[in-house]
Design a protein around this motif. Structure first.
Motif, PDB file in Angstrom:
ATOM      1  N   SER A 188       0.541  -1.164  -0.062  1.00  0.00           N
ATOM      2  CA  SER A 188      -0.129   0.129  -0.223  1.00  0.00           C
ATOM      3  C   SER A 188       0.894   1.090   0.166  1.00  0.00           C
ATOM      4  N   HIS A 189       2.535   1.424  -0.056  1.00  0.00           N
ATOM      5  CA  HIS A 189       2.834   2.215   0.685  1.00  0.00           C
ATOM      6  C   HIS A 189       2.686   3.526   1.356  1.00  0.00           C
ATOM      7  N   GLN A 190       1.950   2.115   2.380  1.00  0.00           N
ATOM      8  CA  GLN A 190       1.836   3.238   3.814  1.00  0.00           C
ATOM      9  C   GLN A 190       2.006   2.426   5.140  1.00  0.00           C
ATOM     10  N   ASN A 191       2.543   3.404   6.371  1.00  0.00           N
ATOM     11  CA  ASN A 191       3.002   3.094   7.194  1.00  0.00           C
ATOM     12  C   ASN A 191       2.345   2.540   8.066  1.00  0.00           C
ATOM     13  N   SER A 192       0.638   3.298   8.090  1.00  0.00           N
ATOM     14  CA  SER A 192      -0.289   3.090   8.895  1.00  0.00           C
ATOM     15  C   SER A 192      -1.356   2.244   8.505  1.00  0.00           C
ATOM     16  N   LEU A 193      -1.323   0.838   9.671  1.00  0.00           N
ATOM     17  CA  LEU A 193      -2.032   0.001   8.874  1.00  0.00           C
ATOM     18  C   LEU A 193      -3.394   0.224   8.821  1.00  0.00           C
ATOM     19  N   LYS A 194      -3.885   1.521   9.212  1.00  0.00           N
ATOM     20  CA  LYS A 194      -5.320   1.473   9.309  1.00  0.00           C
ATOM     21  C   LYS A 194      -5.411   2.405   7.423  1.00  0.00           C
ATOM     22  N   LYS A 195      -4.855   3.038   6.802  1.00  0.00           N
ATOM     23  CA  LYS A 195      -4.003   3.546   5.639  1.00  0.00           C
ATOM     24  C   LYS A 195      -3.960   3.015   4.718  1.00  0.00           C
ATOM     25  N   LEU A 214      -4.903   3.681  14.517  1.00  0.00           N
ATOM     26  CA  LEU A 214      -4.753   5.748  14.221  1.00  0.00           C
ATOM     27  C   LEU A 214      -4.378   5.874  12.270  1.00  0.00           C
ATOM     28  N   ASP A 215      -5.023   6.666  11.773  1.00  0.00           N
ATOM     29  CA  ASP A 215      -4.597   7.010  10.737  1.00  0.00           C
ATOM     30  C   ASP A 215      -2.902   8.042  10.145  1.00  0.00           C
ATOM     31  N   ASP A 216      -2.646   8.409  11.562  1.00  0.00           N
ATOM     32  CA  ASP A 216      -1.310   8.948  11.237  1.00  0.00           C
ATOM     33  C   ASP A 216      -1.001   9.436  12.328  1.00  0.00           C
ATOM     34  N   VAL A 217       0.279   8.785  12.512  1.00  0.00           N
ATOM     35  CA  VAL A 217       1.341   8.942  13.489  1.00  0.00           C
ATOM     36  C   VAL A 217       2.477   9.996  13.812  1.00  0.00           C
ATOM     37  N   TYR A 218       2.150  11.254  14.456  1.00  0.00           N
ATOM     38  CA  TYR A 218       3.223  12.605  14.292  1.00  0.00           C
ATOM     39  C   TYR A 218       4.254  12.397  15.469  1.00  0.00           C
ATOM     40  N   ASP A 219       3.989  12.002  16.006  1.00  0.00           N
ATOM     41  CA  ASP A 219       4.937  11.933  16.989  1.00  0.00           C
ATOM     42  C   ASP A 219       4.879  11.078  18.202  1.00  0.00           C
ATOM     43  N   PRO A 220       5.830  10.064  18.285  1.00  0.00           N
ATOM     44  CA  PRO A 220       5.772   9.186  19.085  1.00  0.00           C
ATOM     45  C   PRO A 220       6.577   8.866  20.789  1.00  0.00           C
ATOM     46  N   THR A 221       6.741  10.139  20.800  1.00  0.00           N
ATOM     47  CA  THR A 221       7.681  10.973  22.064  1.00  0.00           C
ATOM     48  C   THR A 221       6.659  11.113  22.948  1.00  0.00           C
ATOM     49  N   GLY A 222       7.069  10.230  24.705  1.00  0.00           N
ATOM     50  CA  GLY A 222       6.151  10.554  25.431  1.00  0.00           C
ATOM     51  C   GLY A 222       4.980   9.404  26.035  1.00  0.00           C
ATOM     52  N   ALA A 223       4.499   8.541  24.567  1.00  0.00           N
ATOM     53  CA  ALA A 223       3.421   8.071  24.470  1.00  0.00           C
ATOM     54  C   ALA A 223       3.915   6.689  25.977  1.00  0.00           C
ATOM     55  N   GLY A 224       5.156   6.399  26.263  1.00  0.00           N
ATOM     56  CA  GLY A 224       5.063   5.457  27.411  1.00  0.00           C
ATOM     57  C   GLY A 224       4.863   6.301  28.253  1.00  0.00           C
ATOM     58  N   VAL A 270       0.275  10.543  20.246  1.00  0.00           N
ATOM     59  CA  VAL A 270       1.099  10.486  19.478  1.00  0.00           C
ATOM     60  C   VAL A 270       0.523  10.757  17.610  1.00  0.00           C
ATOM     61  N   GLU A 271      -1.054  12.068  18.028  1.00  0.00           N
ATOM     62  CA  GLU A 271      -1.135  13.022  17.597  1.00  0.00           C
ATOM     63  C   GLU A 271      -1.155  13.810  16.904  1.00  0.00           C
ATOM     64  N   GLU A 272      -0.204  13.675  17.966  1.00  0.00           N
ATOM     65  CA  GLU A 272       0.907  15.608  17.397  1.00  0.00           C
ATOM     66  C   GLU A 272       2.142  15.433  17.697  1.00  0.00           C
ATOM     67  N   PHE A 273       2.963  16.941  18.050  1.00  0.00           N
ATOM     68  CA  PHE A 273       3.724  16.675  18.306  1.00  0.00           C
ATOM     69  C   PHE A 273       3.837  17.529  19.508  1.00  0.00           C
ATOM     70  N   GLY A 274       4.403  16.874  20.849  1.00  0.00           N
ATOM     71  CA  GLY A 274       4.868  16.976  22.012  1.00  0.00           C
ATOM     72  C   GLY A 274       3.451  17.396  22.210  1.00  0.00           C
ATOM     73  N   LEU A 275       2.840  17.945  23.248  1.00  0.00           N
ATOM     74  CA  LEU A 275       1.788  18.106  24.064  1.00  0.00           C
ATOM     75  C   LEU A 275       0.496  18.189  23.513  1.00  0.00           C
ATOM     76  N   GLY A 276       0.360  18.822  22.084  1.00  0.00           N
ATOM     77  CA  GLY A 276      -0.351  20.029  21.265  1.00  0.00           C
ATOM     78  C   GLY A 276      -1.581  18.359  21.873  1.00  0.00           C
ATOM     79  N   ARG A 277      -1.747  17.365  21.609  1.00  0.00           N
ATOM     80  CA  ARG A 277      -3.182  17.115  21.242  1.00  0.00           C
ATOM     81  C   ARG A 277      -3.755  16.460  23.356  1.00  0.00           C
ATOM     82  N   LEU A 278      -2.902  16.126  23.883  1.00  0.00           N
ATOM     83  CA  LEU A 278      -3.013  16.103  25.621  1.00  0.00           C
ATOM     84  C   LEU A 278      -3.418  17.310  25.868  1.00  0.00           C
TER      85      LEU A 278
END
Lengths: 305, 305
Positions: free
Chosen positions: A182-189, B227-237, B274-282
């Motif tokens: 699919s050329h996508q990283n997101s498995l959902k996409k 998720l459709d997109d992961v923007y930034d995994p930092t801090g997910a743990g 992970v949906e936004e950079f840093g604390l954005g979404r939280l």
């Protein structure tokens, strides 16, 4: 619930030589059609289309027949049976292929016996996409076809793969290969893009992380059953497919809730497959063990809303 | 259900510079104590013990205070705040560290304000094990302590890590680090070995594959929310830990069924992180969004027995 429906698999029969951190075996019975059919035989009546060489004997045929698997479509030709040699190390998530000898499999052209022409469910194991398409076209009466494929065909025969993908209802595919296709990283996409290319249902197999099912109605995840030891991951994907398609064929029910149950049976059977080398554990199962592990996965995933 | 109980976190506050396939940010607020406390603040009252430099201003403190987080334990000392620079590529499962400047964090000695001495729940973020142990000993009245750690301490201070491990009820740890700590490939065996070393509950975080909870009574798996997109995994743990401990602290209930709910809240909060950079979404969440995603994970995992 509809009547039990017949399930046909087209794929490979092989002799596997395998080394894992748990041990080593030489030339044991393997191949996608083998793992799939032995597994699915716990659920429904199964027939096989494959090719073997003249080194394939009564001892091997008896393994299928003892599970009431119809081997009239297993063509025996002069030459040696397909051989694969591989090694797993570390977390065993990936096999290192040491040797592949296609032998009689190199010129395999699937021939569907007349007795198989009323099959209702079909699993197209990982073989050349042009052969998969030919089989699919020879069986227009099917209720559902599931397809497996691999990186080799995704890169090497993308157009041919697209043609067969357009004709199937279900794709069972590894995580890395879903991303590749699919050329996508997101498995959902990735699943969304693949579903637009044909299959209404996409099952992404994630090895020790379980599987994710994308259907028109919903997304469903099932974990892998936590095991003390993995002895041999060979065939786990085809075993998952055998449990998944076996349950669909025995129920004849393609509704969302039943696709979920099928995925759980896939995970159940996959967990048995890896507990011993080759077919060992799958041949010694009982129906109670299968149902018991199904309920254990229920407990493993349950939480209060 | 018991009364809401206070939750204390000891960890890092940092300025993170991050590059992912989705973009790039420079010196945004991060660190384990930051992600944990902002997340847990959606569940209960939270206080923080950490250190910052004199470059840490009212703008940053306001982010904590706007979430009613008690920052009396955030010590401000001369010098620069901890800086981390990292990059994610491909499937973003692993960060490549480009630069670490410990700055004031290098000589951090946690000081617990008198007002925090009645804390009921404690999260020991990933800092030196000797400091973790010192904090744990200063708070003998705790109902439950959760610990995080990393490869650096597992290899570098194994005895000190073992000492603190023996004093905590819960270990939250990455999959690879669970294997490293236990010398086991099987996560089930890894958890058994770790549980013998102290914590009655082990939560193995598996990134995009979710998490597995090992308690004295059972094993539980929760998937990551697709998720459709992961923007930034930092801090997910740390966000997972914030949801997990936040729910435990707000309910005061350590029974198996509630540990499962807590793990689901961990997964829910990690998915937002992970949906936004840093604390954005939280920082932009609503309680409804949290509950809604909890129910979505219920649908994602439900199947009929």
């Amino acid at each position: 619930m509809a009547a039990v429906m017949s399930l046909l698999v087209v794929g490979s029969i092989a002799f596997d030589s395998i080394r894992t951190p748990r041990g080593e075996v030489d030339e044991i019975l393997g191949g996608s059609a083998t793992f799939f059919s032995v597994t699915a035989s716990w659920f429904t009546s199964v027939s096989v289309v494959a090719v073997v060489g003249d080194d394939f004997g009564e001892q091997q045929f008896r393994i299928f027949r003892d599970r009431s698997i119809d081997t009239r479509g297993v063509e025996q030709v002069p030459g040696r049976t397909f051989r694969w040699k591989g090694e797993y190390s570390g977390d065993m998530n990936q096999a290192l292929t040491l040797d592949t000898q296609l032998n009689v499999f190199e010129t395999f052209v699937p021939k569907i016996p007349a007795a198989y022409l009323d099959s209702q469910f079909l699993f197209l194991g990982n073989i050349m996409p042009t052969l998969q398409l030919q089989v699919r076209r020879a069986l227009p009466q099917l209720s559902a076809t599931a397809l497996d494929t691999m990186n080799f065909w995704i890169h090497g025969m993308p157009k041919e793969l697209a043609s067969v993908l357009a004709t199937v209802e279900i794709l069972l595919i590894n995580e890395a290969e879903a991303r590749m296709l699919s050329h996508q990283n997101s498995l959902k996409k990735a699943a969304e893009i693949i579903r637009k290319a044909g299959p209404r249902v996409v099952v992404i197999k994630r090895g020790e992380h379980g599987a994710t099912l994308f259907s028109p109605e919903s997304v469903f995840t099932v974990p892998a059953f936590p095991l003390d030891d993995v002895y041999d991951p060979t065939g786990a994907g085809d075993t998952f497919a055998g449990g998944f398609m076996g349950h669909l064929a025995r129920t004849g029910d393609l509704a969302d809730a039943n696709l979920r149950r099928a995925a759980v049976y896939g995970s159940v059977m996959g967990s048995f497959a890896v507990e011993e080398f080759g077919l060992g554990r799958l041949l010694r199962l009982t129906a109670d063990e299968i149902e018991s592990r199904y309920r254990e996965i229920k407990r493993l995933t349950h939480f209060d809303a």
